[in-house]
Scaffold this active site. Structure first.
Site, PDB file in Angstrom:
ATOM      1  N   ALA A 159      13.546 -33.469 -15.805  1.00  0.00           N
ATOM      2  CA  ALA A 159      12.366 -32.872 -16.429  1.00  0.00           C
ATOM      3  C   ALA A 159      12.871 -31.990 -17.564  1.00  0.00           C
ATOM      4  O   ALA A 159      13.996 -31.463 -17.491  1.00  0.00           O
ATOM      5  CB  ALA A 159      11.606 -32.052 -15.402  1.00  0.00           C
TER       6      ALA A 159
ATOM      7  N   GLY B  36      14.505 -34.941 -12.274  1.00  0.00           N
ATOM      8  CA  GLY B  36      13.279 -35.733 -12.373  1.00  0.00           C
ATOM      9  C   GLY B  36      13.531 -37.151 -12.848  1.00  0.00           C
ATOM     10  O   GLY B  36      12.731 -38.053 -12.564  1.00  0.00           O
TER      11      GLY B  36
ATOM     12  N   GLU C 171      14.454 -38.974  -9.753  1.00  0.00           N
ATOM     13  CA  GLU C 171      13.227 -39.085  -8.945  1.00  0.00           C
ATOM     14  C   GLU C 171      12.283 -40.141  -9.511  1.00  0.00           C
ATOM     15  O   GLU C 171      11.648 -40.882  -8.767  1.00  0.00           O
ATOM     16  CB  GLU C 171      12.540 -37.720  -8.878  1.00  0.00           C
ATOM     17  CG  GLU C 171      13.367 -36.712  -8.079  1.00  0.00           C
ATOM     18  CD  GLU C 171      12.808 -35.307  -8.150  1.00  0.00           C
ATOM     19  OE1 GLU C 171      12.681 -34.779  -9.284  1.00  0.00           O
ATOM     20  OE2 GLU C 171      12.493 -34.730  -7.107  1.00  0.00           O
TER      21      GLU C 171
ATOM     22  N   GLU D 173      19.024 -29.800  -9.615  1.00  0.00           N
ATOM     23  CA  GLU D 173      18.066 -28.700  -9.822  1.00  0.00           C
ATOM     24  C   GLU D 173      18.557 -27.375  -9.267  1.00  0.00           C
ATOM     25  O   GLU D 173      18.222 -26.303  -9.775  1.00  0.00           O
ATOM     26  CB  GLU D 173      16.712 -29.039  -9.167  1.00  0.00           C
ATOM     27  CG  GLU D 173      15.931 -30.142  -9.845  1.00  0.00           C
ATOM     28  CD  GLU D 173      16.240 -31.538  -9.332  1.00  0.00           C
ATOM     29  OE1 GLU D 173      17.299 -31.738  -8.683  1.00  0.00           O
ATOM     30  OE2 GLU D 173      15.419 -32.433  -9.571  1.00  0.00           O
TER      31      GLU D 173
HETATM   32  C1  HXC Z   1      15.895 -30.521 -21.837  1.00  0.00           C
HETATM   33  C2  HXC Z   1      17.916 -31.557 -22.132  1.00  0.00           C
HETATM   34  C3  HXC Z   1      17.954 -31.907 -20.768  1.00  0.00           C
HETATM   35  C4  HXC Z   1      16.866 -31.519 -19.938  1.00  0.00           C
HETATM   36  C5  HXC Z   1      19.752 -32.654 -21.715  1.00  0.00           C
HETATM   37  N1  HXC Z   1      19.043 -32.043 -22.680  1.00  0.00           N
HETATM   38  N2  HXC Z   1      19.115 -32.586 -20.537  1.00  0.00           N
HETATM   39  N3  HXC Z   1      16.886 -30.870 -22.656  1.00  0.00           N
HETATM   40  N4  HXC Z   1      15.866 -30.818 -20.524  1.00  0.00           N
HETATM   41  N5  HXC Z   1      16.810 -31.835 -18.633  1.00  0.00           N
HETATM   42  C6  HXC Z   1      19.383 -31.908 -24.095  1.00  0.00           C
HETATM   43  C7  HXC Z   1      20.482 -30.860 -24.305  1.00  0.00           C
HETATM   44  O1  HXC Z   1      19.926 -29.563 -24.316  1.00  0.00           O
HETATM   45  C8  HXC Z   1      21.026 -31.271 -25.658  1.00  0.00           C
HETATM   46  O2  HXC Z   1      20.151 -30.826 -26.668  1.00  0.00           O
HETATM   47  C9  HXC Z   1      20.917 -32.799 -25.626  1.00  0.00           C
HETATM   48  O3  HXC Z   1      19.950 -33.102 -24.605  1.00  0.00           O
HETATM   49  C10 HXC Z   1      22.227 -33.457 -25.249  1.00  0.00           C
HETATM   50  O4  HXC Z   1      22.708 -32.875 -24.046  1.00  0.00           O
HETATM   51  P1  HXC Z   1      24.193 -32.276 -23.872  1.00  0.00           P
HETATM   52  O5  HXC Z   1      24.138 -31.328 -22.767  1.00  0.00           O
HETATM   53  O6  HXC Z   1      24.711 -31.796 -25.175  1.00  0.00           O
HETATM   54  O7  HXC Z   1      24.991 -33.608 -23.472  1.00  0.00           O
HETATM   55  P2  HXC Z   1      26.269 -33.750 -22.528  1.00  0.00           P
HETATM   56  O8  HXC Z   1      27.262 -32.683 -22.850  1.00  0.00           O
HETATM   57  O9  HXC Z   1      26.658 -35.175 -22.626  1.00  0.00           O
HETATM   58  O10 HXC Z   1      25.753 -33.452 -21.045  1.00  0.00           O
HETATM   59  C11 HXC Z   1      24.836 -34.309 -20.437  1.00  0.00           C
HETATM   60  C12 HXC Z   1      24.220 -33.674 -19.156  1.00  0.00           C
HETATM   61  C13 HXC Z   1      23.614 -32.297 -19.521  1.00  0.00           C
HETATM   62  C14 HXC Z   1      25.288 -33.514 -18.093  1.00  0.00           C
HETATM   63  C15 HXC Z   1      23.153 -34.645 -18.650  1.00  0.00           C
HETATM   64  O11 HXC Z   1      22.772 -32.452 -20.678  1.00  0.00           O
HETATM   65  C16 HXC Z   1      22.806 -31.682 -18.412  1.00  0.00           C
HETATM   66  O12 HXC Z   1      23.361 -31.156 -17.470  1.00  0.00           O
HETATM   67  N6  HXC Z   1      21.451 -31.744 -18.544  1.00  0.00           N
HETATM   68  C17 HXC Z   1      20.566 -31.111 -17.603  1.00  0.00           C
HETATM   69  C18 HXC Z   1      20.480 -31.956 -16.362  1.00  0.00           C
HETATM   70  C19 HXC Z   1      19.532 -31.303 -15.333  1.00  0.00           C
HETATM   71  O13 HXC Z   1      19.762 -30.168 -14.918  1.00  0.00           O
HETATM   72  N7  HXC Z   1      18.489 -32.033 -14.919  1.00  0.00           N
HETATM   73  C20 HXC Z   1      17.536 -31.545 -14.004  1.00  0.00           C
HETATM   74  C21 HXC Z   1      16.437 -30.837 -14.750  1.00  0.00           C
HETATM   75  S1  HXC Z   1      15.314 -30.047 -13.638  1.00  0.00           S
HETATM   76  P3  HXC Z   1      20.686 -30.093 -27.985  1.00  0.00           P
HETATM   77  O14 HXC Z   1      19.428 -29.724 -28.717  1.00  0.00           O
HETATM   78  O15 HXC Z   1      21.522 -28.935 -27.524  1.00  0.00           O
HETATM   79  O16 HXC Z   1      21.521 -31.136 -28.669  1.00  0.00           O
HETATM   80  C22 HXC Z   1      14.359 -31.258 -13.072  1.00  0.00           C
HETATM   81  C23 HXC Z   1      13.296 -30.754 -12.158  1.00  0.00           C
HETATM   82  C24 HXC Z   1      12.747 -31.849 -11.313  1.00  0.00           C
HETATM   83  O17 HXC Z   1      14.483 -32.383 -13.379  1.00  0.00           O
HETATM   84  C25 HXC Z   1      11.596 -31.358 -10.554  1.00  0.00           C
HETATM   85  C26 HXC Z   1      10.372 -32.106 -10.769  1.00  0.00           C
HETATM   86  C27 HXC Z   1      10.336 -32.980 -11.923  1.00  0.00           C
END
Ligand code: HXC
Length: 257
Positions: free
Chosen positions: A64, A108, A111, A131
């Site tokens: 998400a 998400g 999921e 998360e």
């Molecule tokens: C918003 C995101 C994002 C996310 C990545 N980006 N994941 N933006 N929400 N979930 C954006 C980054 O900010 C970045 O933007 C660009 O995408 C590229 O990501 P990087 O981090 O630079 O890439 P990399 O170094 O290759 O790392 C990849 C990654 C990392 C390991 C996937 O991006 C990451 O850890 N993302 C978050 C994963 C996460 O926590 N997901 C769960 C979210 S909570 P910029 O502008 O800086 O280039 C969730 C809640 C579920 O899903 C509950 C109900 C739905």
């Protein structure tokens, strides 16, 4: 403005592609509403027998959208019915939905892939429920669908440590149906979807409903549901056609009736 959800028709298959590469396909309202609208359209189209949901080479969806959610308060999440309001359109689809996952399927994104009827994974796929690192928890079915797919031990491991699982481990533990070399993922998934869509649509839907019951009810209830659906298949013209074609050694011509 870029369209964050793209659709294509490939024969009898509807393809939905998440298209926010700059954010690794993070799921915000526009994306989730776009997916729901695409599912609505493919469900209404008699010509479509199967749906494929995919992302990009680098990410199916990295979760998400954190920026979108970060300032939510409880009342906002509750009143807007966050998740339930629109995410579950995939779950209510009556035609099968295959997730074609390449790269990250996290939070998400994992999921959403699990809401689909099956997952075909590229050998580059990485699944996880990270998360906990954000001070929250899976909220779109992760704590329920992951244990059903991979068992309690691995589900606890993934949700509590936030580690990622690669495609090989995901296949070994039952999360994914097939692992495919990344460059062939879409082609092979579309091929399998075309195979499905070539069968009788009411039978496809009956089988999907029945297999889903295995998750959603007790064994006895599930068996009863299956038996009734099986009995009802004898009311189909396509059953008469399918069996006659076998006896007559020819290809069946299904009419979705
Ligand atoms: C918003 C995101 C994002 C996310 C990545 N980006 N994941 N933006 N929400 N979930 C954006 C980054 O900010 C970045 O933007 C660009 O995408 C590229 O990501 P990087 O981090 O630079 O890439 P990399 O170094 O290759 O790392 C990849 C990654 C990392 C390991 C996937 O991006 C990451 O850890 N993302 C978050 C994963 C996460 O926590 N997901 C769960 C979210 S909570 P910029 O502008 O800086 O280039 C969730 C809640 C579920 O899903 C509950 C109900 C739905």
């Amino acid at each position: 403005m870029t369209q964050v959800v793209l659709t294509e028709v490939h024969g009898k298959v509807g393809l939905i592609r998440i298209n926010r590469p700059e954010a690794l396909n993070a799921l915000n309202n526009d994306v989730v509403d776009g997916i729901a609208a695409a599912v609505d359209a493919f469900e209404a189209d008699e010509n479509i027998g199967c749906i494929v949901l995919t992302g990009s080479e680098k990410a199916f969806a990295a979760g998400a959208d954190i920026g979108f959610m970060k300032d939510f308060d409880y009342m906002h999440a509750y009143k807007t019915d966050f998740i339930t309001r629109n995410w579950e359109r995939i779950k209510t689809a009556r035609k099968p939905v295959i997730a074609a996952v390449s790269g990250f399927a996290l939070g998400g994104g994992c999921e959403m892939a699990m809401m689909c009827d099956m997952i075909f994974a590229a050998d580059t796929a990485k699944f996880g429920q990270p998360e906990i690192k954000l001070g929250t928890m899976p909220g779109a079915g992760g704590t329920q669908r992951l244990p059903r797919a991979v068992g309690k031990a691995k589900a606890m491991d993934l949700c509590l440590t936030a580690r990622m699982m690669d495609a090989a481990e995901a296949e070994k533990s039952g999360l994914v149906a097939r692992v495919i070399p990344a460059e062939q993922l879409l082609e092979d998934t579309l091929k399998a979807a075309q195979t499905i869509a070539g069968f009788s649509l009411p039978v496809i839907m009956m089988i999907k409903e029945s297999v889903s019951r295995a998750y959603e009810s007790s064994l006895n209830e599930g068996l009863l549901f299956e038996r009734r659906a099986f009995h009802s298949s004898f009311a189909l013209e396509d059953q008469k056609e399918g069996m006659a074609a076998f006896i007559e050694k020819r290809k069946p011509a299904f009419k979705n009736r």
